[in-house]
Enzyme design. Structure first.
Site, PDB file in Angstrom:
ATOM      1  N   GLU A 193      -4.453  -0.678 -15.345  1.00  0.00           N
ATOM      2  CA  GLU A 193      -5.801  -1.170 -15.072  1.00  0.00           C
ATOM      3  C   GLU A 193      -6.623  -1.194 -16.364  1.00  0.00           C
ATOM      4  OE1 GLU A 193      -7.679   1.216 -12.040  1.00  0.00           O
ATOM      5  OE2 GLU A 193      -9.384  -0.153 -11.871  1.00  0.00           O
ATOM      6  N   TYR A 204      -2.789   9.413  -3.552  1.00  0.00           N
ATOM      7  CA  TYR A 204      -2.683  10.275  -4.733  1.00  0.00           C
ATOM      8  C   TYR A 204      -2.521  11.705  -4.234  1.00  0.00           C
ATOM      9  CZ  TYR A 204      -4.197   6.397  -7.689  1.00  0.00           C
ATOM     10  OH  TYR A 204      -4.276   5.203  -8.360  1.00  0.00           O
ATOM     11  N   ASN A 250      -8.372  -5.079  -3.656  1.00  0.00           N
ATOM     12  CA  ASN A 250      -7.926  -3.697  -3.846  1.00  0.00           C
ATOM     13  C   ASN A 250      -8.905  -2.748  -3.168  1.00  0.00           C
ATOM     14  OD1 ASN A 250      -6.564  -1.367  -5.422  1.00  0.00           O
ATOM     15  ND2 ASN A 250      -8.731  -1.159  -5.990  1.00  0.00           N
ATOM     16  N   GLU A 251      -8.401  -1.815  -2.435  1.00  0.00           N
ATOM     17  CA  GLU A 251      -9.229  -0.777  -1.797  1.00  0.00           C
ATOM     18  C   GLU A 251     -10.539  -1.376  -1.256  1.00  0.00           C
ATOM     19  OE1 GLU A 251      -9.476   2.856  -4.163  1.00  0.00           O
ATOM     20  OE2 GLU A 251      -7.322   3.132  -3.974  1.00  0.00           O
ATOM     21  N   GLU A 267      -0.337   2.194  -5.329  1.00  0.00           N
ATOM     22  CA  GLU A 267      -0.949   3.225  -6.177  1.00  0.00           C
ATOM     23  C   GLU A 267      -0.499   4.580  -5.656  1.00  0.00           C
ATOM     24  OE1 GLU A 267      -5.128   3.080  -7.183  1.00  0.00           O
ATOM     25  OE2 GLU A 267      -5.098   0.882  -7.205  1.00  0.00           O
TER      26      GLU A 267
HETATM   27  O1  AHR Z   1      -6.032   4.452 -10.346  1.00  0.00           O
HETATM   28  C1  AHR Z   1      -7.382   4.766 -10.419  1.00  0.00           C
HETATM   29  C2  AHR Z   1      -8.178   4.226  -9.226  1.00  0.00           C
HETATM   30  O2  AHR Z   1      -7.743   4.857  -8.065  1.00  0.00           O
HETATM   31  C3  AHR Z   1      -7.992   2.763  -8.938  1.00  0.00           C
HETATM   32  O3  AHR Z   1      -8.820   1.962  -9.702  1.00  0.00           O
HETATM   33  C4  AHR Z   1      -8.386   2.680  -7.495  1.00  0.00           C
HETATM   34  O4  AHR Z   1      -7.755   1.607  -6.843  1.00  0.00           O
HETATM   35  C5  AHR Z   1      -7.998   4.035  -6.947  1.00  0.00           C
HETATM   36  O5  AHR Z   1      -9.010   4.605  -6.194  1.00  0.00           O
END
Ligand code: AHR
Length: 490
Positions: free
Chosen positions: A25, A238, A171-172, A292
Protein backbone atom coordinates in the site's frame (compact mmCIF):
# COMPACT_ATOMS: atom_id res chain seq x y z
CA UNK A 1 2.89 -40.06 20.12
CA UNK A 2 2.46 -37.22 17.62
CA UNK A 3 1.60 -38.78 14.28
CA UNK A 4 1.06 -37.42 10.81
CA UNK A 5 -0.57 -39.83 8.39
CA UNK A 6 -0.17 -38.67 4.81
CA UNK A 7 -2.23 -40.19 2.01
CA UNK A 8 0.25 -39.78 -0.80
CA UNK A 9 -1.95 -41.42 -3.44
CA UNK A 10 -5.05 -39.34 -2.70
CA UNK A 11 -5.95 -35.68 -3.03
CA UNK A 12 -8.50 -33.64 -4.97
CA UNK A 13 -7.69 -29.98 -4.46
CA UNK A 14 -4.83 -27.82 -5.63
CA UNK A 15 -3.21 -25.27 -3.35
CA UNK A 16 -3.49 -22.15 -5.47
CA UNK A 17 -0.24 -20.25 -5.68
CA UNK A 18 -2.35 -17.15 -5.11
CA UNK A 19 -2.57 -18.12 -1.43
CA UNK A 20 1.04 -16.87 -1.36
CA UNK A 21 0.08 -13.39 -2.62
CA UNK A 22 1.33 -10.09 -1.23
CA UNK A 23 -0.11 -6.69 -0.44
CA UNK A 24 1.62 -3.31 -0.79
CA UNK A 25 0.00 0.00 0.00
CA UNK A 26 0.99 3.64 -0.22
CA UNK A 27 1.76 3.55 3.48
CA UNK A 28 4.93 4.58 5.29
CA UNK A 29 8.02 3.28 3.51
CA UNK A 30 6.38 0.42 1.63
CA UNK A 31 6.20 2.02 -1.80
CA UNK A 32 8.53 5.02 -1.35
CA UNK A 33 11.88 3.78 -0.05
CA UNK A 34 10.69 0.18 -0.21
CA UNK A 35 10.20 -0.38 -3.92
CA UNK A 36 10.53 3.07 -5.38
CA UNK A 37 13.73 5.11 -5.09
CA UNK A 38 13.48 6.95 -8.41
CA UNK A 39 15.71 6.71 -11.43
CA UNK A 40 18.35 9.12 -10.07
CA UNK A 41 18.90 7.23 -6.83
CA UNK A 42 22.40 5.88 -6.01
CA UNK A 43 20.62 2.68 -4.96
CA UNK A 44 20.77 0.33 -7.96
CA UNK A 45 17.38 0.39 -9.65
CA UNK A 46 15.59 -0.40 -12.86
CA UNK A 47 13.43 2.51 -13.99
CA UNK A 48 13.27 3.72 -10.37
CA UNK A 49 12.47 0.35 -8.75
CA UNK A 50 15.05 -1.14 -6.35
CA UNK A 51 16.87 -4.12 -7.85
CA UNK A 52 17.69 -5.73 -4.50
CA UNK A 53 14.03 -5.79 -3.42
CA UNK A 54 12.93 -7.22 -6.76
CA UNK A 55 15.68 -9.87 -6.66
CA UNK A 56 14.70 -10.92 -3.13
CA UNK A 57 10.99 -11.13 -3.96
CA UNK A 58 11.58 -13.03 -7.17
CA UNK A 59 12.98 -15.88 -5.04
CA UNK A 60 9.51 -16.20 -3.51
CA UNK A 61 7.75 -16.51 -6.88
CA UNK A 62 5.25 -13.86 -5.77
CA UNK A 63 2.04 -14.85 -7.59
CA UNK A 64 0.16 -11.57 -7.26
CA UNK A 65 0.60 -8.17 -5.68
CA UNK A 66 -2.37 -6.22 -4.31
CA UNK A 67 -2.12 -2.42 -4.65
CA UNK A 68 -2.60 0.59 -4.03
CA UNK A 69 -4.31 -0.18 -0.70
CA UNK A 70 -5.83 -0.83 1.77
CA UNK A 71 -7.55 2.26 3.05
CA UNK A 72 -5.48 4.29 0.61
CA UNK A 73 -7.30 2.66 -2.31
CA UNK A 74 -10.60 4.37 -1.51
CA UNK A 75 -9.10 7.82 -1.69
CA UNK A 76 -6.77 7.18 -4.62
CA UNK A 77 -7.59 8.72 -7.97
CA UNK A 78 -5.63 6.85 -10.59
CA UNK A 79 -5.46 9.69 -13.10
CA UNK A 80 -3.24 11.58 -10.61
CA UNK A 81 -0.60 8.88 -11.10
CA UNK A 82 -0.12 8.89 -14.88
CA UNK A 83 1.74 11.17 -17.30
CA UNK A 84 5.08 12.96 -16.76
CA UNK A 85 5.98 12.67 -13.07
CA UNK A 86 6.89 16.31 -12.62
CA UNK A 87 3.36 17.31 -13.58
CA UNK A 88 1.47 14.87 -11.40
CA UNK A 89 -0.74 16.45 -8.74
CA UNK A 90 -0.03 15.76 -5.09
CA UNK A 91 -2.47 14.69 -2.38
CA UNK A 92 -2.53 14.20 1.37
CA UNK A 93 -2.36 10.58 2.48
CA UNK A 94 -4.92 11.12 5.24
CA UNK A 95 -4.93 7.53 6.50
CA UNK A 96 -1.22 7.08 6.83
CA UNK A 97 0.59 9.88 8.58
CA UNK A 98 -0.94 12.82 6.70
CA UNK A 99 2.11 12.94 4.46
CA UNK A 100 2.10 14.39 0.97
CA UNK A 101 1.85 11.77 -1.74
CA UNK A 102 3.58 12.96 -4.91
CA UNK A 103 2.04 10.26 -7.10
CA UNK A 104 5.41 9.38 -8.63
CA UNK A 105 4.54 5.73 -8.25
CA UNK A 106 1.38 5.25 -10.28
CA UNK A 107 -0.18 2.80 -12.69
CA UNK A 108 2.78 2.48 -15.09
CA UNK A 109 5.30 2.12 -12.28
CA UNK A 110 3.16 -0.50 -10.53
CA UNK A 111 2.66 -2.53 -13.69
CA UNK A 112 6.42 -2.28 -14.35
CA UNK A 113 7.03 -3.61 -10.83
CA UNK A 114 4.68 -6.55 -11.52
CA UNK A 115 6.50 -7.29 -14.76
CA UNK A 116 9.86 -7.17 -12.97
CA UNK A 117 8.49 -9.53 -10.31
CA UNK A 118 6.79 -11.67 -12.96
CA UNK A 119 3.59 -11.60 -10.92
CA UNK A 120 -0.05 -10.75 -11.54
CA UNK A 121 -1.36 -7.32 -10.65
CA UNK A 122 -4.25 -7.28 -8.19
CA UNK A 123 -5.56 -3.73 -8.28
CA UNK A 124 -8.09 -2.43 -5.79
CA UNK A 125 -10.37 0.27 -7.21
CA UNK A 126 -11.91 3.22 -5.38
CA UNK A 127 -15.55 2.84 -4.33
CA UNK A 128 -15.52 5.00 -1.20
CA UNK A 129 -14.63 8.34 -2.79
CA UNK A 130 -14.48 7.47 -6.47
CA UNK A 131 -17.01 7.05 -9.22
CA UNK A 132 -18.19 4.26 -11.46
CA UNK A 133 -16.84 6.12 -14.45
CA UNK A 134 -13.40 6.49 -12.87
CA UNK A 135 -13.17 2.80 -12.13
CA UNK A 136 -14.49 1.82 -15.55
CA UNK A 137 -11.89 4.00 -17.24
CA UNK A 138 -9.03 2.64 -15.13
CA UNK A 139 -9.84 -0.90 -16.26
CA UNK A 140 -10.07 0.35 -19.83
CA UNK A 141 -6.77 2.23 -19.52
CA UNK A 142 -5.03 -0.94 -18.38
CA UNK A 143 -6.63 -3.55 -20.57
CA UNK A 144 -8.28 -2.11 -23.70
CA UNK A 145 -6.50 -2.32 -27.06
CA UNK A 146 -8.47 0.57 -28.57
CA UNK A 147 -10.56 3.50 -27.52
CA UNK A 148 -9.88 6.78 -25.75
CA UNK A 149 -8.19 5.24 -22.69
CA UNK A 150 -5.90 3.15 -24.90
CA UNK A 151 -4.94 6.32 -26.75
CA UNK A 152 -4.13 8.04 -23.46
CA UNK A 153 -2.06 5.04 -22.32
CA UNK A 154 -0.10 5.12 -25.58
CA UNK A 155 0.57 8.83 -25.11
CA UNK A 156 2.02 7.91 -21.72
CA UNK A 157 4.42 5.42 -23.26
CA UNK A 158 2.70 2.05 -23.17
CA UNK A 159 1.46 0.76 -26.50
CA UNK A 160 0.15 -2.69 -25.60
CA UNK A 161 -2.53 -3.25 -23.00
CA UNK A 162 -1.40 -5.04 -19.88
CA UNK A 163 -2.88 -8.38 -18.97
CA UNK A 164 -5.25 -7.78 -16.11
CA UNK A 165 -7.25 -10.34 -14.15
CA UNK A 166 -7.61 -9.65 -10.43
CA UNK A 167 -9.70 -6.60 -9.64
CA UNK A 168 -10.92 -5.48 -6.21
CA UNK A 169 -14.10 -3.40 -6.05
CA UNK A 170 -13.28 -1.30 -2.99
CA UNK A 171 -11.51 -2.06 0.28
CA UNK A 172 -12.98 -2.35 3.77
CA UNK A 173 -16.12 -0.53 2.67
CA UNK A 174 -17.58 -1.29 6.10
CA UNK A 175 -14.90 1.07 7.52
CA UNK A 176 -12.27 3.27 5.88
CA UNK A 177 -13.80 2.56 2.47
CA UNK A 178 -17.03 4.49 3.16
CA UNK A 179 -18.57 3.12 6.39
CA UNK A 180 -21.27 1.30 4.43
CA UNK A 181 -23.85 -1.21 5.56
CA UNK A 182 -23.56 -4.58 3.79
CA UNK A 183 -26.91 -4.04 2.02
CA UNK A 184 -25.72 -0.72 0.64
CA UNK A 185 -22.29 -2.01 -0.36
CA UNK A 186 -23.82 -5.09 -2.05
CA UNK A 187 -25.82 -2.76 -4.31
CA UNK A 188 -22.81 -0.54 -4.90
CA UNK A 189 -20.71 -3.59 -5.69
CA UNK A 190 -23.22 -4.71 -8.34
CA UNK A 191 -23.30 -1.24 -9.89
CA UNK A 192 -19.51 -0.80 -10.02
CA UNK A 193 -18.85 -4.38 -11.11
CA UNK A 194 -21.28 -3.99 -14.02
CA UNK A 195 -18.97 -1.47 -15.66
CA UNK A 196 -15.68 -3.25 -14.96
CA UNK A 197 -15.48 -4.94 -18.35
CA UNK A 198 -13.25 -7.71 -19.57
CA UNK A 199 -11.10 -6.95 -22.64
CA UNK A 200 -9.44 -9.58 -24.83
CA UNK A 201 -7.08 -11.66 -22.67
CA UNK A 202 -8.04 -9.68 -19.62
CA UNK A 203 -11.00 -11.61 -18.24
CA UNK A 204 -11.64 -9.96 -14.91
CA UNK A 205 -11.78 -11.88 -11.66
CA UNK A 206 -13.78 -9.40 -9.57
CA UNK A 207 -13.35 -9.43 -5.83
CA UNK A 208 -15.96 -7.91 -3.53
CA UNK A 209 -14.96 -6.32 -0.25
CA UNK A 210 -15.32 -8.95 2.46
CA UNK A 211 -15.89 -9.07 6.17
CA UNK A 212 -13.78 -7.80 9.02
CA UNK A 213 -12.89 -10.89 11.04
CA UNK A 214 -15.99 -12.54 12.48
CA UNK A 215 -18.60 -10.29 10.86
CA UNK A 216 -20.57 -13.20 9.40
CA UNK A 217 -23.55 -11.03 8.57
CA UNK A 218 -21.45 -9.16 6.02
CA UNK A 219 -20.67 -12.41 4.20
CA UNK A 220 -24.30 -13.54 4.39
CA UNK A 221 -25.65 -10.32 2.84
CA UNK A 222 -22.93 -10.10 0.19
CA UNK A 223 -23.43 -13.70 -0.91
CA UNK A 224 -27.21 -13.34 -0.90
CA UNK A 225 -27.41 -10.02 -2.75
CA UNK A 226 -24.31 -9.97 -4.94
CA UNK A 227 -22.82 -13.49 -4.92
CA UNK A 228 -23.69 -14.12 -8.56
CA UNK A 229 -21.83 -10.98 -9.68
CA UNK A 230 -18.49 -11.81 -8.08
CA UNK A 231 -15.65 -14.26 -8.61
CA UNK A 232 -14.07 -13.66 -5.22
CA UNK A 233 -15.09 -12.42 -1.78
CA UNK A 234 -12.44 -10.99 0.49
CA UNK A 235 -11.85 -11.45 4.23
CA UNK A 236 -9.52 -9.40 6.43
CA UNK A 237 -8.07 -10.63 9.68
CA UNK A 238 -5.03 -9.38 11.59
CA UNK A 239 -3.95 -11.51 14.54
CA UNK A 240 -2.69 -8.60 16.63
CA UNK A 241 0.32 -8.96 18.88
CA UNK A 242 1.20 -10.40 22.30
CA UNK A 243 -0.98 -10.37 25.42
CA UNK A 244 1.25 -8.22 27.65
CA UNK A 245 3.56 -6.63 25.13
CA UNK A 246 2.82 -5.35 21.68
CA UNK A 247 6.50 -4.95 20.89
CA UNK A 248 7.70 -6.94 17.90
CA UNK A 249 10.91 -8.16 19.55
CA UNK A 250 10.44 -7.75 23.31
CA UNK A 251 7.97 -10.23 24.65
CA UNK A 252 7.69 -13.31 26.81
CA UNK A 253 6.49 -16.87 26.33
CA UNK A 254 2.91 -15.95 27.19
CA UNK A 255 2.94 -13.31 24.44
CA UNK A 256 4.30 -15.91 22.04
CA UNK A 257 1.50 -18.32 22.96
CA UNK A 258 -1.24 -15.68 22.78
CA UNK A 259 -0.03 -14.49 19.38
CA UNK A 260 -0.11 -18.00 17.94
CA UNK A 261 -3.51 -18.67 19.51
CA UNK A 262 -4.83 -15.57 17.75
CA UNK A 263 -3.21 -16.63 14.49
CA UNK A 264 -4.89 -20.04 14.76
CA UNK A 265 -8.26 -18.28 15.08
CA UNK A 266 -8.05 -17.90 11.30
CA UNK A 267 -9.23 -21.53 11.06
CA UNK A 268 -12.61 -20.79 12.62
CA UNK A 269 -13.05 -17.67 10.48
CA UNK A 270 -12.35 -19.56 7.28
CA UNK A 271 -14.61 -22.46 8.25
CA UNK A 272 -17.56 -20.28 9.30
CA UNK A 273 -17.39 -17.81 6.41
CA UNK A 274 -17.01 -20.78 4.04
CA UNK A 275 -20.10 -22.45 5.56
CA UNK A 276 -22.14 -19.33 4.74
CA UNK A 277 -20.68 -19.18 1.24
CA UNK A 278 -21.59 -22.88 0.78
CA UNK A 279 -25.27 -22.09 1.32
CA UNK A 280 -25.32 -19.71 -1.65
CA UNK A 281 -22.57 -21.27 -3.72
CA UNK A 282 -22.44 -25.03 -3.07
CA UNK A 283 -20.22 -25.56 -6.15
CA UNK A 284 -17.57 -23.32 -4.55
CA UNK A 285 -17.27 -21.14 -7.62
CA UNK A 286 -16.67 -17.99 -5.60
CA UNK A 287 -13.21 -17.90 -4.08
CA UNK A 288 -12.50 -16.66 -0.57
CA UNK A 289 -9.56 -14.25 -0.74
CA UNK A 290 -8.01 -13.38 2.59
CA UNK A 291 -6.46 -10.34 0.98
CA UNK A 292 -5.13 -8.83 4.21
CA UNK A 293 -3.68 -10.89 7.06
CA UNK A 294 -0.73 -10.96 9.41
CA UNK A 295 0.61 -9.83 12.79
CA UNK A 296 0.26 -6.20 13.84
CA UNK A 297 2.77 -5.08 16.49
CA UNK A 298 3.69 -1.68 17.91
CA UNK A 299 5.83 0.38 15.56
CA UNK A 300 9.59 0.31 16.12
CA UNK A 301 10.62 2.94 18.69
CA UNK A 302 11.45 6.27 17.07
CA UNK A 303 9.52 5.60 13.87
CA UNK A 304 6.41 7.42 12.66
CA UNK A 305 3.32 5.92 14.35
CA UNK A 306 1.38 6.19 11.09
CA UNK A 307 3.98 4.25 9.09
CA UNK A 308 3.43 0.85 10.75
CA UNK A 309 7.10 -0.12 10.52
CA UNK A 310 7.65 -3.19 12.71
CA UNK A 311 10.43 -5.70 13.21
CA UNK A 312 9.81 -9.34 12.47
CA UNK A 313 10.90 -12.20 14.73
CA UNK A 314 10.80 -15.97 14.82
CA UNK A 315 7.30 -15.60 16.32
CA UNK A 316 6.14 -13.94 13.09
CA UNK A 317 7.60 -16.83 11.13
CA UNK A 318 5.37 -19.20 13.10
CA UNK A 319 2.36 -16.91 12.57
CA UNK A 320 3.03 -17.22 8.85
CA UNK A 321 3.52 -21.00 8.80
CA UNK A 322 0.41 -21.87 10.81
CA UNK A 323 -1.72 -19.42 8.82
CA UNK A 324 -0.50 -20.73 5.47
CA UNK A 325 -1.26 -24.28 6.69
CA UNK A 326 -4.85 -23.18 7.39
CA UNK A 327 -5.21 -21.70 3.90
CA UNK A 328 -3.67 -24.80 2.35
CA UNK A 329 -6.05 -27.10 4.22
CA UNK A 330 -9.03 -25.07 2.98
CA UNK A 331 -7.79 -24.56 -0.56
CA UNK A 332 -11.09 -25.83 -1.96
CA UNK A 333 -12.56 -22.47 -0.89
CA UNK A 334 -9.53 -20.25 -0.17
CA UNK A 335 -8.38 -19.28 -3.65
CA UNK A 336 -6.04 -16.52 -2.58
CA UNK A 337 -4.53 -14.53 0.27
CA UNK A 338 -2.28 -11.48 0.65
CA UNK A 339 -0.01 -10.98 3.62
CA UNK A 340 0.27 -7.36 4.78
CA UNK A 341 2.54 -5.77 3.65
CA UNK A 342 5.60 -6.91 1.63
CA UNK A 343 8.20 -4.21 2.42
CA UNK A 344 8.69 -2.10 5.59
CA UNK A 345 5.06 -2.28 6.77
CA UNK A 346 3.44 -4.72 9.26
CA UNK A 347 4.48 -8.37 8.71
CA UNK A 348 6.94 -7.66 5.91
CA UNK A 349 9.16 -9.96 3.87
CA UNK A 350 11.87 -7.35 3.44
CA UNK A 351 13.02 -4.38 5.52
CA UNK A 352 15.10 -1.61 3.96
CA UNK A 353 17.34 0.71 5.90
CA UNK A 354 16.05 4.25 6.30
CA UNK A 355 18.67 6.67 4.96
CA UNK A 356 20.91 3.77 3.91
CA UNK A 357 21.16 1.15 1.23
CA UNK A 358 20.94 -2.09 3.17
CA UNK A 359 18.15 -4.61 3.09
CA UNK A 360 17.32 -7.60 5.26
CA UNK A 361 15.12 -10.65 4.80
CA UNK A 362 12.77 -11.33 7.69
CA UNK A 363 11.99 -14.71 9.27
CA UNK A 364 8.58 -14.46 7.55
CA UNK A 365 10.37 -14.18 4.20
CA UNK A 366 12.10 -17.48 4.91
CA UNK A 367 8.80 -19.23 5.63
CA UNK A 368 7.41 -18.04 2.30
CA UNK A 369 10.55 -19.39 0.60
CA UNK A 370 10.26 -22.73 2.41
CA UNK A 371 6.59 -23.04 1.41
CA UNK A 372 7.23 -22.26 -2.25
CA UNK A 373 6.96 -25.94 -3.33
CA UNK A 374 3.31 -25.91 -2.21
CA UNK A 375 2.42 -23.37 -4.92
CA UNK A 376 -0.14 -25.01 -7.24
CA UNK A 377 0.66 -28.44 -5.77
CA UNK A 378 -1.96 -31.07 -4.95
CA UNK A 379 -2.94 -30.97 -1.28
CA UNK A 380 -2.38 -34.45 0.15
CA UNK A 381 -5.03 -35.41 2.70
CA UNK A 382 -3.24 -35.81 6.00
CA UNK A 383 -4.30 -36.52 9.53
CA UNK A 384 -2.27 -34.91 12.29
CA UNK A 385 -2.69 -36.20 15.82
CA UNK A 386 -0.72 -34.01 18.21
CA UNK A 387 -0.08 -33.12 21.83
CA UNK A 388 -1.43 -29.90 23.15
CA UNK A 389 0.76 -26.92 23.89
CA UNK A 390 -0.54 -25.40 27.10
CA UNK A 391 -0.01 -22.04 28.72
CA UNK A 392 -1.88 -21.39 31.98
CA UNK A 393 -5.44 -22.62 31.46
CA UNK A 394 -5.29 -22.43 27.71
CA UNK A 395 -4.07 -24.90 25.11
CA UNK A 396 -3.42 -24.90 21.37
CA UNK A 397 -2.12 -27.62 19.05
CA UNK A 398 1.62 -28.10 19.40
CA UNK A 399 2.08 -28.91 15.71
CA UNK A 400 0.83 -27.75 12.34
CA UNK A 401 1.59 -29.23 8.92
CA UNK A 402 0.92 -29.29 5.17
CA UNK A 403 1.73 -32.12 2.76
CA UNK A 404 1.52 -31.67 -0.99
CA UNK A 405 2.60 -33.30 -4.25
CA UNK A 406 3.86 -31.28 -7.19
CA UNK A 407 3.23 -32.14 -10.84
CA UNK A 408 6.64 -33.83 -11.00
CA UNK A 409 5.37 -36.33 -8.42
CA UNK A 410 7.65 -35.09 -5.65
CA UNK A 411 6.14 -34.72 -2.18
CA UNK A 412 6.74 -31.79 0.14
CA UNK A 413 6.02 -31.55 3.80
CA UNK A 414 6.15 -28.50 6.05
CA UNK A 415 5.80 -28.92 9.82
CA UNK A 416 5.85 -26.32 12.59
CA UNK A 417 6.48 -26.90 16.27
CA UNK A 418 4.57 -24.11 18.00
CA UNK A 419 5.99 -24.85 21.44
CA UNK A 420 8.31 -22.05 22.51
CA UNK A 421 10.31 -24.31 24.82
CA UNK A 422 9.98 -28.02 24.05
CA UNK A 423 11.18 -30.14 21.15
CA UNK A 424 8.63 -32.60 19.77
CA UNK A 425 8.96 -35.93 17.95
CA UNK A 426 6.63 -36.50 15.03
CA UNK A 427 6.10 -39.87 13.39
CA UNK A 428 5.16 -39.54 9.71
CA UNK A 429 3.32 -42.43 8.15
CA UNK A 430 3.29 -42.10 4.37
CA UNK A 431 0.57 -44.23 2.80
CA UNK A 432 0.46 -44.96 -0.91
CA UNK A 433 4.12 -44.16 -1.70
CA UNK A 434 7.60 -45.29 -0.78
CA UNK A 435 9.98 -42.64 0.44
CA UNK A 436 13.61 -43.30 -0.52
CA UNK A 437 15.19 -40.02 0.38
CA UNK A 438 14.45 -37.06 2.65
CA UNK A 439 16.13 -33.70 2.61
CA UNK A 440 15.13 -30.39 4.05
CA UNK A 441 15.73 -27.27 6.05
CA UNK A 442 14.76 -25.92 9.45
CA UNK A 443 14.11 -22.37 10.59
CA UNK A 444 14.62 -21.80 14.31
CA UNK A 445 16.74 -19.78 16.74
CA UNK A 446 17.99 -19.80 20.30
CA UNK A 447 15.44 -17.22 21.45
CA UNK A 448 11.74 -16.71 20.76
CA UNK A 449 12.25 -13.06 19.77
CA UNK A 450 15.27 -13.69 17.54
CA UNK A 451 15.24 -11.46 14.49
CA UNK A 452 17.48 -10.16 11.74
CA UNK A 453 19.07 -6.73 11.76
CA UNK A 454 20.95 -4.75 9.13
CA UNK A 455 24.18 -5.55 11.00
CA UNK A 456 23.30 -9.20 11.52
CA UNK A 457 20.96 -10.11 8.66
CA UNK A 458 21.32 -13.90 8.98
CA UNK A 459 20.58 -14.58 12.64
CA UNK A 460 17.35 -16.28 11.66
CA UNK A 461 17.72 -18.19 8.42
CA UNK A 462 17.05 -21.77 7.34
CA UNK A 463 19.79 -24.38 7.81
CA UNK A 464 19.88 -28.03 6.68
CA UNK A 465 17.68 -30.37 8.70
CA UNK A 466 18.90 -33.89 9.35
CA UNK A 467 16.95 -34.98 12.44
CA UNK A 468 15.03 -37.66 10.52
CA UNK A 469 15.16 -41.34 11.51
CA UNK A 470 13.63 -44.12 9.49
CA UNK A 471 11.54 -46.59 11.55
CA UNK A 472 10.39 -49.31 9.13
CA UNK A 473 7.87 -47.59 6.87
CA UNK A 474 7.77 -44.50 9.07
CA UNK A 475 9.86 -41.37 9.39
CA UNK A 476 10.50 -39.92 12.83
CA UNK A 477 11.25 -36.22 12.87
CA UNK A 478 12.84 -34.52 15.87
CA UNK A 479 11.41 -31.01 15.66
CA UNK A 480 13.28 -28.40 17.69
CA UNK A 481 11.26 -26.09 19.90
CA UNK A 482 9.86 -23.03 18.02
CA UNK A 483 10.71 -24.26 14.56
CA UNK A 484 9.47 -24.61 11.00
CA UNK A 485 10.77 -27.58 8.99
CA UNK A 486 10.41 -28.06 5.23
CA UNK A 487 11.11 -31.46 3.69
CA UNK A 488 11.30 -32.85 0.22
CA UNK A 489 10.34 -36.54 0.09
CA UNK A 490 11.58 -38.58 -2.89
O1 AHR B 1 -2.75 -2.89 6.17
C1 AHR B 1 -3.05 -1.73 6.86
C2 AHR B 1 -4.54 -1.38 6.81
O2 AHR B 1 -5.26 -2.37 7.48
C3 AHR B 1 -5.15 -1.35 5.44
O3 AHR B 1 -4.96 -0.13 4.81
C4 AHR B 1 -6.60 -1.56 5.74
O4 AHR B 1 -7.28 -2.15 4.66
C5 AHR B 1 -6.58 -2.42 6.98
O5 AHR B 1 -7.44 -1.94 7.96
Amino acid sequence: MNTLTINADLGRHRISRHIYGHFSEHLGRCVYGGYWVGEDSPIPNTRGIRNDVVDALRQLAVPNLRWPGGCFADEYHWTDGIGPRAGRPTMVNTHWGGVTENNHFGTHEFMDLCEQLDCEAYICGNVGSGSVREMQQWVEYLAAADGPMAVLRRQNGRAEPWRLRMWGVGNENWGCGGNMRPEYYADEYRRYATYCRSFGDSQLYKVACGACGADYRWTEVLMRDAGRAMQGLALHYYCGSGRHSRAATEFGVEDWFFQLKNALAMEELVVRHAAIMDQYDPERRVGMLVDEWGAWHAVEPGTHPGFLYQQNSLRDALVASVTLDIFNRHCDRVHGANIAQTVNVLQAMVLTEEGGERLLLTPTYHVFAMYRPHHDALLLPAHLSHDEYACGDEAIPSLSATASRSDSGRMHLTVSNLDAEKARTLRCVVRGATVQRVQGTVLTAGAIAAHNTFDEPSRVAPVPFDAVRRQGECLDLELPARSVVALQLD
